[in-house]
Scaffold this motif. Sequence first.
Motif, PDB file in Angstrom:
ATOM      1  N   ASN A   1      33.372  56.040  46.901  1.00  0.00           N
ATOM      2  CA  ASN A   1      33.138  57.369  47.652  1.00  0.00           C
ATOM      3  C   ASN A   1      32.307  58.208  47.007  1.00  0.00           C
ATOM      4  O   ASN A   1      31.656  59.262  47.706  1.00  0.00           O
ATOM      5  N   ASP A   2      31.879  58.183  45.733  1.00  0.00           N
ATOM      6  CA  ASP A   2      31.018  58.971  45.046  1.00  0.00           C
ATOM      7  C   ASP A   2      29.616  58.388  45.487  1.00  0.00           C
ATOM      8  O   ASP A   2      28.515  59.059  45.044  1.00  0.00           O
ATOM      9  N   GLY A   3      29.406  57.474  46.431  1.00  0.00           N
ATOM     10  CA  GLY A   3      28.167  56.949  46.618  1.00  0.00           C
ATOM     11  C   GLY A   3      27.318  55.913  45.582  1.00  0.00           C
ATOM     12  O   GLY A   3      26.508  55.134  46.199  1.00  0.00           O
ATOM     13  N   SER A   4      28.148  55.822  44.625  1.00  0.00           N
ATOM     14  CA  SER A   4      27.584  54.656  43.554  1.00  0.00           C
ATOM     15  C   SER A   4      28.161  53.267  44.254  1.00  0.00           C
ATOM     16  O   SER A   4      29.045  53.181  45.088  1.00  0.00           O
ATOM     17  N   THR A   5      27.190  52.049  43.801  1.00  0.00           N
ATOM     18  CA  THR A   5      27.638  50.685  44.380  1.00  0.00           C
ATOM     19  C   THR A   5      28.129  49.857  43.206  1.00  0.00           C
ATOM     20  O   THR A   5      27.643  50.045  42.049  1.00  0.00           O
ATOM     21  N   VAL A   6      28.978  49.019  43.518  1.00  0.00           N
ATOM     22  CA  VAL A   6      29.236  48.027  42.670  1.00  0.00           C
ATOM     23  C   VAL A   6      29.169  46.603  43.469  1.00  0.00           C
ATOM     24  O   VAL A   6      29.341  46.357  44.671  1.00  0.00           O
ATOM     25  N   ARG A   7      28.500  45.613  42.746  1.00  0.00           N
ATOM     26  CA  ARG A   7      28.412  44.253  43.297  1.00  0.00           C
ATOM     27  C   ARG A   7      29.277  43.135  42.190  1.00  0.00           C
ATOM     28  O   ARG A   7      28.786  43.190  41.110  1.00  0.00           O
ATOM     29  N   MET A   8      30.151  42.532  42.632  1.00  0.00           N
ATOM     30  CA  MET A   8      30.963  41.458  41.855  1.00  0.00           C
ATOM     31  C   MET A   8      30.876  40.197  42.565  1.00  0.00           C
ATOM     32  O   MET A   8      30.928  40.098  43.357  1.00  0.00           O
ATOM     33  N   GLU A   9      30.402  39.398  41.426  1.00  0.00           N
ATOM     34  CA  GLU A   9      30.823  37.736  41.887  1.00  0.00           C
ATOM     35  C   GLU A   9      31.968  37.339  41.328  1.00  0.00           C
ATOM     36  O   GLU A   9      32.637  37.643  40.286  1.00  0.00           O
ATOM     37  N   VAL A  10      32.885  36.485  42.067  1.00  0.00           N
ATOM     38  CA  VAL A  10      34.128  36.149  41.733  1.00  0.00           C
ATOM     39  C   VAL A  10      34.446  34.760  41.913  1.00  0.00           C
ATOM     40  O   VAL A  10      34.098  34.327  42.955  1.00  0.00           O
ATOM     41  N   TYR A  11      34.866  34.192  40.867  1.00  0.00           N
ATOM     42  CA  TYR A  11      35.288  32.496  40.806  1.00  0.00           C
ATOM     43  C   TYR A  11      36.878  32.675  40.760  1.00  0.00           C
ATOM     44  O   TYR A  11      37.591  33.066  39.963  1.00  0.00           O
ATOM     45  N   LEU A  12      37.604  32.128  41.970  1.00  0.00           N
ATOM     46  CA  LEU A  12      38.806  32.160  42.223  1.00  0.00           C
ATOM     47  C   LEU A  12      39.382  30.744  42.769  1.00  0.00           C
ATOM     48  O   LEU A  12      39.025  29.919  43.214  1.00  0.00           O
ATOM     49  N   PHE A  13      40.528  30.810  42.271  1.00  0.00           N
ATOM     50  CA  PHE A  13      41.322  29.531  42.374  1.00  0.00           C
ATOM     51  C   PHE A  13      43.013  30.107  42.766  1.00  0.00           C
ATOM     52  O   PHE A  13      43.270  31.026  42.299  1.00  0.00           O
ATOM     53  N   ALA A  14      43.496  29.518  43.847  1.00  0.00           N
ATOM     54  CA  ALA A  14      44.584  30.000  44.123  1.00  0.00           C
ATOM     55  C   ALA A  14      45.620  28.851  44.873  1.00  0.00           C
ATOM     56  O   ALA A  14      45.207  27.810  44.896  1.00  0.00           O
ATOM     57  N   GLU A  15      46.798  29.288  44.990  1.00  0.00           N
ATOM     58  CA  GLU A  15      47.737  28.356  45.713  1.00  0.00           C
ATOM     59  C   GLU A  15      48.344  28.934  46.705  1.00  0.00           C
ATOM     60  O   GLU A  15      48.661  30.260  46.897  1.00  0.00           O
ATOM     61  N   PHE A  16      48.678  28.401  47.707  1.00  0.00           N
ATOM     62  CA  PHE A  16      49.577  28.886  49.062  1.00  0.00           C
ATOM     63  C   PHE A  16      51.046  28.470  48.929  1.00  0.00           C
ATOM     64  O   PHE A  16      51.172  27.419  48.493  1.00  0.00           O
ATOM     65  N   ALA A  17      51.481  29.454  49.403  1.00  0.00           N
ATOM     66  CA  ALA A  17      53.154  29.268  49.569  1.00  0.00           C
ATOM     67  C   ALA A  17      53.378  28.580  50.823  1.00  0.00           C
ATOM     68  O   ALA A  17      52.309  28.341  51.476  1.00  0.00           O
ATOM     69  N   PRO A  18      54.414  27.895  51.135  1.00  0.00           N
ATOM     70  CA  PRO A  18      54.842  26.972  52.215  1.00  0.00           C
ATOM     71  C   PRO A  18      54.330  27.836  53.567  1.00  0.00           C
ATOM     72  O   PRO A  18      54.055  27.071  54.511  1.00  0.00           O
ATOM     73  N   ASP A  19      54.681  29.113  53.541  1.00  0.00           N
ATOM     74  CA  ASP A  19      54.361  29.726  54.947  1.00  0.00           C
ATOM     75  C   ASP A  19      52.653  30.071  55.025  1.00  0.00           C
ATOM     76  O   ASP A  19      52.101  30.633  56.236  1.00  0.00           O
ATOM     77  N   GLY A  20      51.630  29.484  54.138  1.00  0.00           N
ATOM     78  CA  GLY A  20      50.394  29.775  54.136  1.00  0.00           C
ATOM     79  C   GLY A  20      49.670  30.949  53.365  1.00  0.00           C
ATOM     80  O   GLY A  20      48.496  31.232  53.409  1.00  0.00           O
ATOM     81  N   ARG A  21      50.333  31.874  53.073  1.00  0.00           N
ATOM     82  CA  ARG A  21      50.049  33.177  52.585  1.00  0.00           C
ATOM     83  C   ARG A  21      49.973  32.590  50.935  1.00  0.00           C
ATOM     84  O   ARG A  21      50.452  31.517  50.539  1.00  0.00           O
ATOM     85  N   PHE A  22      48.905  33.394  50.402  1.00  0.00           N
ATOM     86  CA  PHE A  22      48.704  33.421  48.977  1.00  0.00           C
ATOM     87  C   PHE A  22      49.851  33.586  48.111  1.00  0.00           C
ATOM     88  O   PHE A  22      50.684  34.669  48.056  1.00  0.00           O
ATOM     89  N   ARG A  23      50.349  32.594  47.148  1.00  0.00           N
ATOM     90  CA  ARG A  23      51.353  32.871  46.298  1.00  0.00           C
ATOM     91  C   ARG A  23      50.734  33.183  44.816  1.00  0.00           C
ATOM     92  O   ARG A  23      51.443  33.939  44.271  1.00  0.00           O
ATOM     93  N   ARG A  24      49.638  32.492  44.515  1.00  0.00           N
ATOM     94  CA  ARG A  24      49.104  32.690  43.139  1.00  0.00           C
ATOM     95  C   ARG A  24      47.697  32.812  43.307  1.00  0.00           C
ATOM     96  O   ARG A  24      46.910  31.953  44.155  1.00  0.00           O
TER      97      ARG A  24
END
Length: 133
Positions: free
Chosen positions: A89-112
């Motif tokens: 909101n103040d006009g500044s910018t941020v750029r992040m690189e993210v390395y991610l590992f996840a597990e799905f719940a049985p309904d397909g949503r992210f659990r972890r």
Amino acid sequence: MTTATRPSIAAALTDLLFTPGLDLAEAVDRHFAPDYRQRTDGRWDDREQFVAHIAHLRTVVASGRVEVLDELVQGDRYADRHVVDVTKNDGSTVRMEVYLFAEFAPDGRFRRVEETTLMLRGAEADRSIGSAR
């Protein structure tokens, strides 16, 4: 559940942070299981703490986008490498690189989700934006 119906982190982040008209509770429920937990740069949060983090970011972030560089789905596991560009909101910018590992719940949503972030651009104070509240 097929991979075509599973959420991606890009879709989740877009709903959570870059779709201002979408109710936060609806966005979270769409992508994250009731028992969701997340570790970002070594810090664990439960679903309630995660929602508090996103609520805070919604007060700071004006706009942004997610670019997925690599993505893999195998069974109930998900991994990706993505870049998030944020204009605050103040006009500044941020750029992040993210390395991610996840597990799905049985309904397909992210659990972890377990992720490590690397700031590519931004102020030193923005280094912890991935877990700020």
